[in-house]
Design a protein around this motif. Structure first.
Motif, PDB file in Angstrom:
ATOM      1  N   ALA A 189     -35.662  -2.863  10.035  1.00  6.66           N
ATOM      2  CA  ALA A 189     -36.181  -3.853  11.155  1.00  6.66           C
ATOM      3  C   ALA A 189     -34.402  -3.298  12.442  1.00  6.66           C
ATOM      4  CB  ALA A 189     -36.386  -5.130  10.423  1.00  6.66           C
ATOM      5  N   ALA A 190     -33.793  -2.656  11.601  1.00  5.27           N
ATOM      6  CA  ALA A 190     -32.427  -2.621  12.710  1.00  5.27           C
ATOM      7  C   ALA A 190     -32.065  -2.043  13.454  1.00  5.27           C
ATOM      8  CB  ALA A 190     -31.394  -1.913  11.318  1.00  5.27           C
ATOM      9  N   THR A 191     -32.088  -2.383  14.225  1.00  7.08           N
ATOM     10  CA  THR A 191     -31.028  -1.490  15.897  1.00  7.08           C
ATOM     11  C   THR A 191     -29.748  -0.911  15.881  1.00  7.08           C
ATOM     12  OG1 THR A 191     -33.043  -2.613  17.147  1.00  7.08           O
ATOM     13  CG2 THR A 191     -31.156  -1.721  18.701  1.00  7.08           C
ATOM     14  N   VAL A 192     -29.306  -0.018  16.215  1.00  8.61           N
ATOM     15  CA  VAL A 192     -28.435   1.485  16.126  1.00  8.61           C
ATOM     16  C   VAL A 192     -27.871   1.918  17.323  1.00  8.61           C
ATOM     17  CG1 VAL A 192     -27.442   3.440  15.099  1.00  8.61           C
ATOM     18  CG2 VAL A 192     -28.580   1.591  13.583  1.00  8.61           C
ATOM     19  N   MET A 193     -26.615   1.309  17.497  1.00  8.58           N
ATOM     20  CA  MET A 193     -26.041   2.269  18.752  1.00  8.58           C
ATOM     21  C   MET A 193     -25.340   3.228  18.489  1.00  8.58           C
ATOM     22  SD  MET A 193     -23.424   0.815  21.709  1.00  8.58           S
ATOM     23  CE  MET A 193     -24.634  -0.200  22.345  1.00  8.58           C
ATOM     24  N   VAL A 194     -25.807   4.578  19.073  1.00  6.20           N
ATOM     25  CA  VAL A 194     -25.206   5.399  18.535  1.00  6.20           C
ATOM     26  C   VAL A 194     -24.598   6.030  20.248  1.00  6.20           C
ATOM     27  CG1 VAL A 194     -25.457   7.999  18.368  1.00  6.20           C
ATOM     28  CG2 VAL A 194     -27.080   6.878  16.546  1.00  6.20           C
ATOM     29  N   MET A 195     -23.169   5.795  19.784  1.00  2.00           N
ATOM     30  CA  MET A 195     -22.381   6.678  21.168  1.00  2.00           C
ATOM     31  C   MET A 195     -22.206   7.615  20.943  1.00  2.00           C
ATOM     32  SD  MET A 195     -20.021   2.776  21.065  1.00  2.00           S
ATOM     33  CE  MET A 195     -19.799   3.836  23.104  1.00  2.00           C
ATOM     34  N   GLY A 196     -22.732   8.845  21.862  1.00  2.00           N
ATOM     35  CA  GLY A 196     -21.989  10.220  21.959  1.00  2.00           C
ATOM     36  C   GLY A 196     -23.122  10.587  20.504  1.00  2.00           C
ATOM     37  N   VAL A 197     -23.841  11.904  22.113  1.00  2.00           N
ATOM     38  CA  VAL A 197     -24.993  12.499  20.818  1.00  2.00           C
ATOM     39  C   VAL A 197     -25.003  13.558  20.838  1.00  2.00           C
ATOM     40  CG1 VAL A 197     -27.446  12.334  20.174  1.00  2.00           C
ATOM     41  CG2 VAL A 197     -26.414  10.611  22.099  1.00  2.00           C
ATOM     42  N   GLY A 198     -23.905  14.073  20.492  1.00  2.00           N
ATOM     43  CA  GLY A 198     -23.130  15.150  19.751  1.00  2.00           C
ATOM     44  C   GLY A 198     -22.996  15.709  18.624  1.00  2.00           C
ATOM     45  N   GLY A 199     -22.141  16.552  18.291  1.00  2.00           N
ATOM     46  CA  GLY A 199     -21.970  17.122  17.218  1.00  2.00           C
ATOM     47  C   GLY A 199     -22.048  16.261  15.540  1.00  2.00           C
ATOM     48  N   THR A 200     -21.492  15.146  15.636  1.00  2.00           N
ATOM     49  CA  THR A 200     -21.099  13.768  14.561  1.00  2.00           C
ATOM     50  C   THR A 200     -22.730  13.106  14.998  1.00  2.00           C
ATOM     51  OG1 THR A 200     -19.805  12.550  15.225  1.00  2.00           O
ATOM     52  CG2 THR A 200     -19.693  14.061  13.771  1.00  2.00           C
ATOM     53  N   GLY A 201     -22.470  12.428  16.423  1.00  2.00           N
ATOM     54  CA  GLY A 201     -24.107  11.389  16.852  1.00  2.00           C
ATOM     55  C   GLY A 201     -24.997  12.191  16.726  1.00  2.00           C
ATOM     56  N   SER A 202     -25.883  13.763  16.460  1.00  2.00           N
ATOM     57  CA  SER A 202     -27.336  14.111  16.243  1.00  2.00           C
ATOM     58  C   SER A 202     -27.184  13.516  14.899  1.00  2.00           C
ATOM     59  CB  SER A 202     -27.008  15.394  17.400  1.00  2.00           C
ATOM     60  OG  SER A 202     -25.879  16.438  16.255  1.00  2.00           O
ATOM     61  N   VAL A 203     -26.336  14.242  13.969  1.00  2.00           N
ATOM     62  CA  VAL A 203     -26.238  14.133  12.673  1.00  2.00           C
ATOM     63  C   VAL A 203     -26.820  12.871  12.039  1.00  2.00           C
ATOM     64  CG1 VAL A 203     -25.599  14.657  10.709  1.00  2.00           C
ATOM     65  CG2 VAL A 203     -24.918  16.709  12.336  1.00  2.00           C
ATOM     66  N   ILE A 204     -26.280  11.839  12.987  1.00  2.00           N
ATOM     67  CA  ILE A 204     -26.638  10.495  12.411  1.00  2.00           C
ATOM     68  C   ILE A 204     -27.754   9.916  12.816  1.00  2.00           C
ATOM     69  CG2 ILE A 204     -26.156   8.030  12.636  1.00  2.00           C
ATOM     70  CD1 ILE A 204     -22.451   9.305  13.218  1.00  2.00           C
ATOM     71  N   LEU A 205     -28.399  10.389  14.453  1.00  2.00           N
ATOM     72  CA  LEU A 205     -29.619  10.015  14.369  1.00  2.00           C
ATOM     73  C   LEU A 205     -30.227  10.798  13.391  1.00  2.00           C
ATOM     74  CD1 LEU A 205     -30.804   8.645  16.681  1.00  2.00           C
ATOM     75  CD2 LEU A 205     -30.810  10.763  18.111  1.00  2.00           C
ATOM     76  N   GLN A 206     -30.070  11.879  12.923  1.00  2.00           N
ATOM     77  CA  GLN A 206     -31.371  12.390  12.122  1.00  2.00           C
ATOM     78  C   GLN A 206     -31.822  11.748  11.326  1.00  2.00           C
ATOM     79  OE1 GLN A 206     -29.773  16.710  12.577  1.00  2.00           O
ATOM     80  NE2 GLN A 206     -31.711  17.425  13.380  1.00  2.00           N
ATOM     81  N   HIS A 207     -30.232  11.755  10.727  1.00  2.00           N
ATOM     82  CA  HIS A 207     -30.745  10.462   9.157  1.00  2.00           C
ATOM     83  C   HIS A 207     -30.926   9.745   9.672  1.00  2.00           C
ATOM     84  CE1 HIS A 207     -28.978  13.761   6.729  1.00  2.00           C
ATOM     85  NE2 HIS A 207     -27.851  13.838   6.927  1.00  2.00           N
ATOM     86  N   LEU A 208     -30.678   8.695  10.746  1.00  2.00           N
ATOM     87  CA  LEU A 208     -31.423   7.653  10.633  1.00  2.00           C
ATOM     88  C   LEU A 208     -32.453   7.426  10.567  1.00  2.00           C
ATOM     89  CD1 LEU A 208     -28.211   5.732  12.919  1.00  2.00           C
ATOM     90  CD2 LEU A 208     -28.468   5.932  10.659  1.00  2.00           C
ATOM     91  N   ILE A 209     -33.342   8.119  12.112  1.00  2.00           N
ATOM     92  CA  ILE A 209     -34.810   9.123  11.796  1.00  2.00           C
ATOM     93  C   ILE A 209     -35.322   8.680  10.460  1.00  2.00           C
ATOM     94  CG2 ILE A 209     -36.366  10.193  12.853  1.00  2.00           C
ATOM     95  CD1 ILE A 209     -34.395  10.289  15.299  1.00  2.00           C
ATOM     96  N   GLY A 210     -34.842   9.648   9.584  1.00  2.00           N
ATOM     97  CA  GLY A 210     -35.646   9.882   8.468  1.00  2.00           C
ATOM     98  C   GLY A 210     -35.318   8.911   6.831  1.00  2.00           C
TER      99      GLY A 210
END
Length: 335
Positions: free
Chosen positions: A112-133
């Protein structure tokens, strides 16, 4: 509601004993009277709460055993068990059950959460992958860059065909490919000032946590984001990656953190010549080693997911962790 044996524990029977074995401890129970076996049989596929109450009301030994197992986290409550969940996050059910008596509620909060990722680069892309999973399906992505060939050593959500495309569009494609009904807001904006940050947060008031992955110049912009988010009572976390060391956290969350972003401001430590072990010595670099970004991004994602799930004991709300990539040593930085 159904009661289940916690799937994070392995069950072993030998003679007149039954052992609940975890990775850090084990419980060996005497089953000479068959009490444990009777209860295990009842709970094998989950047991309705009223059925379990009927069982324990007629068996005092079983009632005592249920109480002991509950106290030690060996029983959980959930409408459905792990076998009934074939979603993208099915395999983390046992992890949530290990740390929460209601893994279904923990998963619901993540989804149910909404997450803002500021910067979809070296760390942001990794974070995004794990959040989706993990099950997050609502995102606000902030970036202005295009995918470059030299990004692909560490930003694995971008395929080679995406080189030259805006990172926001490529990231959205990655998300939608895995979660077709995901809600994704794209913000093509270069954030450089507190005024920019305030406008951004004002436009997205439903954000539950912010992953701060912009670092140019390192320290000043991330400090500005975490301080603005703190003022709006929005949890946020920042991480940085150098050549030999990296850091992440704390996850600043009003009501849970006893330190403020100002107390651990990166810029305040950047000129401290004696600070040899803290994040103040980290400097921006054009070079990168993919595993280092993955390490920091994964730890940041872990903090975010556990915070959203309500598993607060696994979140550092007051401590910044500094990781030496060459030795694996982790040190804690406090105000």
């Amino acid at each position: 509601m159904r009661v289940w044996l916690n799937p994070a524990w392995q069950l072993e029977s030998a003679g007149s004993t039954v052992t609940f074995r975890g990775e850090k401890k084990k419980y060996v129970l005497d089953d000479s009277k068959g009490v444990v076996s009777r209860l295990v049989a009842a709970l094998e596929d989950g047991c309705e709460t009223d059925a379990l109450e009927a069982l324990t009301s007629s068996d005092s030994a079983c009632e005592s055993l249920v109480g002991a197992l509950r106290k030690r986290g060996l029983l959980i409550e959930s409408p459905a068990g792990p076998s009934g969940d074939d979603s993208i996050h099915a395999r983390q059910w046992g992890h949530l059950a290990l740390h929460s008596p209601r893994p279904d509620e923990a998963q619901r909060r993540i989804c149910a959460a909404t997450v803002m990722v500021m910067g979809v680069g070296g760390t942001g892309s990794v974070i995004l992958q794990h959040l989706i999973g993990a099950g997050v399906r609502r995102f606000v992505l902030v970036d202005t860059d295009n995918v470059q060939l030299n990004n692909l050593n560490r930003q694995f959500l971008f395929p080679g065909a995406a080189v030259g495309e805006p990172k926001l569009e490529a990231a959205q494609s990655y998300i939608r490919d895995r979660v077709s009904d995901a809600e994704v807001s794209l913000v093509d904006r270069f954030v450089t000032s507190s005024a920019d940050i305030e406008e951004l947060l004002e436009a997205h008031t439903d954000v539950d946590v912010i992953a701060v992955c912009i670092d140019q110049p390192i320290g000043s912009i991330s400090d500005a984001v975490t301080e603005s988010a703190w003022g709006r009572e929005v949890p946020s976390i920042f991480g940085g990656v150098g050549m030999q060391r990296g850091f992440y956290g704390p996850l600043f969350a009003p009501g849970k953190s006893t330190v403020t972003p100002q107390q651990l401001a990166f810029s305040a430590r950047a000129d401290d010549a004696g600070a040899t072990a803290d994040s103040g010595n980290l400097r921006s670099t054009r070079y990168s080693f993919g595993p280092n970004n993955t390490i920091i991004g994964a730890w940041m994602a872990s903090s975010i997911i556990h915070h959203l799930a309500g598993i607060t004991e696994l979140v550092d709300y007051d401590i910044r962790k500094i990781i030496d990539f060459e030795t694996g040593r982790i040190t804690a930085q406090t105000p």
